[in-house]
Motif scaffolding. Sequence first.
Motif, short mmCIF file in Angstrom:
data_model
loop_
_atom_site.label_atom_id
_atom_site.label_comp_id
_atom_site.label_asym_id
_atom_site.label_seq_id
_atom_site.Cartn_x
_atom_site.Cartn_y
_atom_site.Cartn_z
N GLN A 1 -0.01 5.30 -1.06
CA GLN A 1 -0.72 4.05 -1.28
C GLN A 1 -0.35 3.43 -2.62
O GLN A 1 -0.15 2.22 -2.71
CB GLN A 1 -2.23 4.27 -1.23
CG GLN A 1 -2.82 4.18 0.12
CD GLN A 1 -4.33 4.05 0.06
OE1 GLN A 1 -4.98 4.50 -0.87
NE2 GLN A 1 -4.88 3.43 1.07
N SER B 1 3.35 2.22 -2.45
CA SER B 1 3.43 1.07 -1.56
C SER B 1 2.80 -0.17 -2.19
O SER B 1 3.34 -1.27 -2.08
CB SER B 1 2.72 1.39 -0.24
OG SER B 1 2.74 0.28 0.61
N GLY B 2 1.68 0.01 -2.88
CA GLY B 2 1.04 -1.12 -3.56
C GLY B 2 1.89 -1.66 -4.69
O GLY B 2 1.96 -2.88 -4.90
N ASP C 1 4.66 -3.59 -3.08
CA ASP C 1 4.12 -4.85 -2.57
C ASP C 1 3.84 -5.83 -3.70
O ASP C 1 4.04 -7.02 -3.56
CB ASP C 1 2.83 -4.58 -1.78
CG ASP C 1 2.28 -5.84 -1.15
OD1 ASP C 1 3.07 -6.60 -0.56
OD2 ASP C 1 1.07 -6.08 -1.25
N HIS C 2 3.39 -5.32 -4.83
CA HIS C 2 3.11 -6.19 -5.98
C HIS C 2 4.40 -6.79 -6.54
O HIS C 2 4.42 -7.94 -6.97
CB HIS C 2 2.39 -5.39 -7.06
CG HIS C 2 1.98 -6.20 -8.24
ND1 HIS C 2 0.94 -7.11 -8.18
CD2 HIS C 2 2.46 -6.27 -9.50
CE1 HIS C 2 0.81 -7.70 -9.35
NE2 HIS C 2 1.73 -7.19 -10.17
N GLN D 1 5.76 -5.93 1.18
CA GLN D 1 5.31 -4.67 1.78
C GLN D 1 6.37 -4.14 2.73
O GLN D 1 6.71 -4.78 3.70
CB GLN D 1 4.00 -4.89 2.52
CG GLN D 1 3.48 -3.67 3.22
CD GLN D 1 3.28 -2.50 2.30
OE1 GLN D 1 2.86 -2.65 1.18
NE2 GLN D 1 3.63 -1.33 2.77
N GLY E 1 1.59 -1.86 6.22
CA GLY E 1 0.84 -2.67 5.28
C GLY E 1 -0.66 -2.53 5.36
O GLY E 1 -1.34 -2.45 4.35
N ASN F 1 -1.84 -0.46 2.10
CA ASN F 1 -2.24 -1.45 1.10
C ASN F 1 -3.74 -1.64 1.03
O ASN F 1 -4.21 -2.65 0.51
CB ASN F 1 -1.56 -2.79 1.36
CG ASN F 1 -0.28 -2.89 0.59
OD1 ASN F 1 0.03 -2.04 -0.21
ND2 ASN F 1 0.46 -3.94 0.83
N ASN G 1 -4.63 -1.73 -2.63
CA ASN G 1 -4.02 -2.90 -3.28
C ASN G 1 -4.67 -4.22 -2.86
O ASN G 1 -4.81 -5.13 -3.67
CB ASN G 1 -2.52 -2.94 -2.95
CG ASN G 1 -1.77 -3.91 -3.81
OD1 ASN G 1 -2.06 -4.08 -4.98
ND2 ASN G 1 -0.79 -4.57 -3.22
N ARG G 2 -5.08 -4.33 -1.63
CA ARG G 2 -5.60 -5.60 -1.12
C ARG G 2 -7.11 -5.70 -1.11
O ARG G 2 -7.65 -6.80 -1.12
CB ARG G 2 -5.07 -5.84 0.29
CG ARG G 2 -3.55 -5.81 0.31
CD ARG G 2 -2.98 -7.05 0.86
NE ARG G 2 -1.54 -7.03 0.67
CZ ARG G 2 -0.68 -7.39 1.57
NH1 ARG G 2 -1.10 -7.80 2.73
NH2 ARG G 2 0.60 -7.36 1.31
N ASN H 1 -1.87 0.51 -9.40
CA ASN H 1 -1.16 1.13 -8.28
C ASN H 1 -0.37 2.35 -8.73
O ASN H 1 -0.37 3.38 -8.06
CB ASN H 1 -0.23 0.13 -7.60
CG ASN H 1 -0.99 -0.82 -6.71
OD1 ASN H 1 -1.75 -0.40 -5.86
ND2 ASN H 1 -0.78 -2.10 -6.91
#
Length: 76
Positions: free
Chosen positions: A15, A18-19, A22-23, A27, A31, A35, A38-39, A56
């Motif tokens: 996580q 991946s975050g 994605d940042h 992603q 996702g 995420n 992150n989300r 993250n």
Amino acid sequence: MRSTIQFIGIFLTLQGVSGAIDHLLVQPFFGIVLNFFNRLVIPRVDVLAENALFANLSLALLGVVVVIAAEPAKRS
């Protein structure tokens, strides 16, 4: 029990990584699952929202620490 804790640590690490990806970019995969932190968590906490990349990467580090802590002590 140990394998469950190790799975949670691996999941936290995934996580966090991946975050961070994605940042910075987009992603890459899973996702919805990877995420979640992150989300959903980061935007609701002001301190984390200001430092999303750091949050993250800290989550990824926490996951690594959990995996290492769940390792059995080796006896010599």
